[in-house]
Structures are given as C-alpha cells and as structure tokens.
Design an enzyme around this catalytic site. Structure first.
Site, PDB file in Angstrom:
ATOM      1  N   LYS A  16       2.258   2.708   2.223  1.00  0.00           N
ATOM      2  CA  LYS A  16       2.656   2.627   0.805  1.00  0.00           C
ATOM      3  C   LYS A  16       1.975   3.718  -0.028  1.00  0.00           C
ATOM      4  CE  LYS A  16       1.159  -1.593   0.153  1.00  0.00           C
ATOM      5  NZ  LYS A  16       0.589  -1.920   1.458  1.00  0.00           N
ATOM      6  N   ARG A  89       1.521  -9.101  -4.999  1.00  0.00           N
ATOM      7  CA  ARG A  89       1.143  -9.490  -3.640  1.00  0.00           C
ATOM      8  C   ARG A  89       1.296 -10.992  -3.418  1.00  0.00           C
ATOM      9  NH1 ARG A  89      -2.442  -5.008  -2.458  1.00  0.00           N
ATOM     10  NH2 ARG A  89      -3.082  -5.020  -0.293  1.00  0.00           N
ATOM     11  N   ARG A 128      -7.906   5.542   9.742  1.00  0.00           N
ATOM     12  CA  ARG A 128      -8.297   5.793   8.351  1.00  0.00           C
ATOM     13  C   ARG A 128      -9.763   5.406   8.144  1.00  0.00           C
ATOM     14  NH1 ARG A 128      -4.906   2.890   3.649  1.00  0.00           N
ATOM     15  NH2 ARG A 128      -6.242   1.107   4.022  1.00  0.00           N
ATOM     16  N   ARG A 134     -13.475   3.335   4.313  1.00  0.00           N
ATOM     17  CA  ARG A 134     -13.277   2.227   3.372  1.00  0.00           C
ATOM     18  C   ARG A 134     -13.914   0.953   3.904  1.00  0.00           C
ATOM     19  NH1 ARG A 134      -7.250   1.400   1.069  1.00  0.00           N
ATOM     20  NH2 ARG A 134      -7.741  -0.748   1.613  1.00  0.00           N
ATOM     21  N   ARG A 145      -6.452  -9.076   6.703  1.00  0.00           N
ATOM     22  CA  ARG A 145      -5.506  -8.568   5.702  1.00  0.00           C
ATOM     23  C   ARG A 145      -4.062  -8.738   6.172  1.00  0.00           C
ATOM     24  NH1 ARG A 145      -8.242  -3.103   5.504  1.00  0.00           N
ATOM     25  NH2 ARG A 145      -6.407  -2.285   4.445  1.00  0.00           N
TER      26      ARG A 145
HETATM   27  P1  ADP Z   1      -3.994  -2.160   1.711  1.00  0.00           P
HETATM   28  O1  ADP Z   1      -4.331  -0.809   2.219  1.00  0.00           O
HETATM   29  O2  ADP Z   1      -4.539  -3.251   2.578  1.00  0.00           O
HETATM   30  O3  ADP Z   1      -2.551  -2.330   1.376  1.00  0.00           O
HETATM   31  P2  ADP Z   1      -4.958  -1.993  -1.089  1.00  0.00           P
HETATM   32  O4  ADP Z   1      -5.670  -0.705  -1.174  1.00  0.00           O
HETATM   33  O5  ADP Z   1      -3.648  -2.109  -1.801  1.00  0.00           O
HETATM   34  O6  ADP Z   1      -4.828  -2.435   0.422  1.00  0.00           O
HETATM   35  O7  ADP Z   1      -5.893  -3.181  -1.637  1.00  0.00           O
HETATM   36  C1  ADP Z   1      -7.181  -3.412  -1.077  1.00  0.00           C
HETATM   37  C2  ADP Z   1      -7.680  -4.815  -1.461  1.00  0.00           C
HETATM   38  O8  ADP Z   1      -7.668  -4.958  -2.903  1.00  0.00           O
HETATM   39  C3  ADP Z   1      -6.822  -5.984  -0.955  1.00  0.00           C
HETATM   40  O9  ADP Z   1      -7.135  -6.376   0.374  1.00  0.00           O
HETATM   41  C4  ADP Z   1      -7.192  -7.074  -1.992  1.00  0.00           C
HETATM   42  O10 ADP Z   1      -8.442  -7.646  -1.730  1.00  0.00           O
HETATM   43  C5  ADP Z   1      -7.315  -6.290  -3.289  1.00  0.00           C
HETATM   44  N1  ADP Z   1      -6.020  -6.254  -4.030  1.00  0.00           N
HETATM   45  C6  ADP Z   1      -5.270  -5.142  -4.305  1.00  0.00           C
HETATM   46  N2  ADP Z   1      -4.158  -5.483  -4.977  1.00  0.00           N
HETATM   47  C7  ADP Z   1      -4.191  -6.830  -5.131  1.00  0.00           C
HETATM   48  C8  ADP Z   1      -3.327  -7.787  -5.715  1.00  0.00           C
HETATM   49  N3  ADP Z   1      -2.169  -7.423  -6.285  1.00  0.00           N
HETATM   50  N4  ADP Z   1      -3.689  -9.097  -5.691  1.00  0.00           N
HETATM   51  C9  ADP Z   1      -4.833  -9.484  -5.133  1.00  0.00           C
HETATM   52  N5  ADP Z   1      -5.696  -8.649  -4.550  1.00  0.00           N
HETATM   53  C10 ADP Z   1      -5.388  -7.332  -4.539  1.00  0.00           C
END
Ligand code: ADP
Length: 188
Positions: A16, A89, A128, A134, A145
């Site tokens: 994404k 989400r 990554r 990260r 996740r």
């Molecule tokens: P990923 O690479 O897993 O898609 P993101 O970078 O989008 O992850 O988000 C990392 C973390 O931030 C998530 O695992 C969650 O803990 C938190 N987070 C991000 N966006 C949301 C959301 N819309 N609702 C709840 N938690 C969120």
C-alpha cells in the site's frame, strides 16, 4: 473521470505505501497514512504517541477514537482528493470515514484493494525489517498483524463491495507491474 478520493486496502506488506507513493506523483493528491502519522507521534513522544507505541509494537490496532481524530484533521485539508493508506482498518472506522466525508460534502470514489499471498508478504516484511528496522517488523509481530488484518480489516472488503466501490488488484510482481494494474483499474 478518474478516481481521486481513494482508500487503499490490503494486508500488511501488500504494498500500500509503495503504490501510494507512486500514485501521489501520478495523480498529484496527498498520501494520508495513519501508520506514518502514528510513527511520527511516537517519535515526537506526544500523548497520542505514548498511548500508541505499545499497541503498535505488539501488532495490535490503536483505538478507533485516536485514529479517527488524526484522520479527521488531515482529511479536512485534502480538498482535491487523497489516498488513504491504513485507514479505515475496522468497520467502526469505515463508518466514521463515511460520516467525516459527508460532513465535508464529499464521498469516496473507490476502495482499491491490493491482494497478496500471505507467505510472500511475510517475506517482504522481513526484508523491510532488515532495511528499515521498524519496531513492528519482526516475525512474531508480523504474524499478529496478519491475524488482526484478517479479523478486523478484511471485513471491509465486503463493506466496500456492497457499496459498489471495491476494485481488487493483485499486489504481486514488480512495483511497476502492480502500478500498471492499479492505474488501469483507476482509469488514470
Ligand atoms: P502495515 O505496514 O502493517 O500496513 P501501518 O504502517 O499502516 O502498517 O501501521 C502500523 C501500525 O500502526 C498498525 O499495526 C497499528 O498498530 C497502527 N495503525 C495504523 N493505522 C491504524 C488504524 N487505522 N487503526 C488502528 N491502528 C492503526
């Protein structure tokens, strides 16, 4: 008319963020990533960051109230359009997004879902982890996740399908190959 108010959906590691960065250049609209905003809050040690850190490190979702508030702030500034990445989400967040857009006299053009094979995305995230370091990119958290995605976020596919907004694109293959499919699907 091509879509300019877009929600990007997909499992962690589906690409994404990578596709959003490409679309920002192609479409000239801002990328709104709740994950990036939360990581910035954690780094700045704001009260939101302090609440979010442990949940993020454990692969759990941050509370709906917190993310809805930060999304609302950014959406108000994105008059011409946006690429929402990582929000909504949960179903509660999707409903809140519909309400926020309605207040702004706006609505979504499409939900672009990137599909990907679970083992392939785990591989991508582990790679990554080596490059970016990260805190949530270790195997245990990645599996958590994925589980959270399946339980809380995957139901949004049906939510947007029912509203006639869902477009599914395979996220497998090179960045360019995926971008080509995405642009084709968006008619951009
Ligand atoms: P990923 O690479 O897993 O898609 P993101 O970078 O989008 O992850 O988000 C990392 C973390 O931030 C998530 O695992 C969650 O803990 C938190 N987070 C991000 N966006 C949301 C959301 N819309 N609702 C709840 N938690 C969120």
């Amino acid at each position: 008319m091509s879509a300019s108010r877009i929600v990007l959906l997909g499992a962690p590691g589906a690409g994404k963020g990578t596709q959003a960065a490409q679309l920002v250049e192609q479409l000239g609209i801002p990328h709104i990533s709740t994950g990036d905003m939360l990581r910035a809050a954690v780094a700045a040690e704001t009260s939101v960051g302090l609440k979010a850190k442990a949940l993020m490190d454990a692969g759990q979702l941050v509370g709906d109230d917190i993310v809805i508030a930060i999304a609302e702030d950014r959406l108000g500034e994105a008059k011409k359009g946006f690429i929402l990445d990582g929000f909504p989400r949960t179903l509660a967040q999707a409903e809140a997004l519909d309400g926020l857009l309605e207040k702004l006299d706006s609505s979504l053009d499409c939900c672009l879902a990137l599909t990907a094979d679970t083992e392939a995305v785990v591989e991508r995230l582990l790679k990554r982890a080596e490059i970016e370091g990260r805190a949530d990119d270790n195997e245990e958290t990645i599996r958590e996740r994925m589980k959270v995605y399946g339980e809380q976020t995957a139901p949004l596919l049906a939510y947007y399908r029912e509203r006639g907004l869902l477009v599914e694109v395979s996220g497998m293959g090179t960045i360019e190959a995926v971008l080509g499919r995405v642009l084709g699907a968006l008619d951009a």
